[in-house]
Scaffold this active site. Structure first.
Site, mmCIF file in Angstrom:
data_model
loop_
_atom_site.group_PDB
_atom_site.id
_atom_site.type_symbol
_atom_site.label_atom_id
_atom_site.label_comp_id
_atom_site.label_asym_id
_atom_site.label_seq_id
_atom_site.Cartn_x
_atom_site.Cartn_y
_atom_site.Cartn_z
ATOM 1 N N HIS A 26 0.986 -1.238 0.002
ATOM 2 C CA HIS A 26 0.188 0.013 -0.084
ATOM 3 C C HIS A 26 0.765 1.133 -0.009
ATOM 4 C CE1 HIS A 26 -3.297 -2.607 1.059
ATOM 5 N NE2 HIS A 26 -4.008 -1.619 1.176
ATOM 6 N N HIS A 67 1.226 -3.872 9.267
ATOM 7 C CA HIS A 67 2.565 -3.491 9.048
ATOM 8 C C HIS A 67 3.116 -3.302 10.036
ATOM 9 C CE1 HIS A 67 2.629 -4.490 4.667
ATOM 10 N NE2 HIS A 67 1.622 -3.906 4.493
#
Length: 166
Positions: free
Chosen positions: A78, A127
């Site tokens: 992303h 993450h």
């Protein structure tokens, strides 16, 4: 709110934004080289991210997840895609924004989107911060290379275009 920002940096919204940008570049502005630049910048970033994930094979965080995500953690896809897409769009739009304040707003808006999308991935627990920073770094290097090659190409083509219009 963070789920909304993570959605903005995911597959379908990115494809829609890119398709709209490509339509405007090609149909409205007649910029074919810029269309190719945008496609190479974003698709190259996605490919680079895939290769890096296969090389590093870092597991995702297991605690405090708000959403589920599959695949490896490093680097953040992303973050890489958001950085490449918004940086490429900012680069292409820069020369079409006539005022200094407009250019500042363009850079600030793009930067905020990039940072917020990356932050959303950390906040949602999919993450580590290093995944996002690593994604930004790799995408920054990729974009620097793309812009460098694009500008060199444009410099070489300028004499040919001026001869054909003369």
């Amino acid at each position: 709110l963070m789920k909304c920002f993570t959605i903005i940096g995911s597959g379908l919204p990115v494809v829609i934004i890119i398709l709209i940008a490509m339509f405007v570049l090609y149909s409205v502005l007649g910029h074919r080289r810029e269309l190719l630049f945008l496609a190479v910048a974003v698709l190259g970033s996605v490919l680079l991210n895939t290769v890096l994930k296969m090389l590093f094979r870092r597991a995702r965080p297991e605690i405090n997840r708000i959403i589920e995500a599959n695949g490896y953690s490093f680097p953040s896809g992303h973050s890489m895609t958001a950085f490449s897409m918004y940086a490429a769009l900012t680069f292409l739009l820069w020369k079409h924004v006539p005022s200094r304040i407009g250019r500042i707003l363009l850079v600030v808006l793009s930067s905020l989107l990039i940072v917020t999308i990356g932050t959303s991935r950390i906040y949602l627990g999919v993450h580590y911060p290093s995944d996002v920073v690593g994604g930004y770094f790799m995408s920054g290097c990729w974009m620097a290379a793309c812009i460098w090659f694009y500008q060199r190409y444009e410099e070489r083509m300028l004499p040919l275009r001026t001869k054909s219009t003369a």
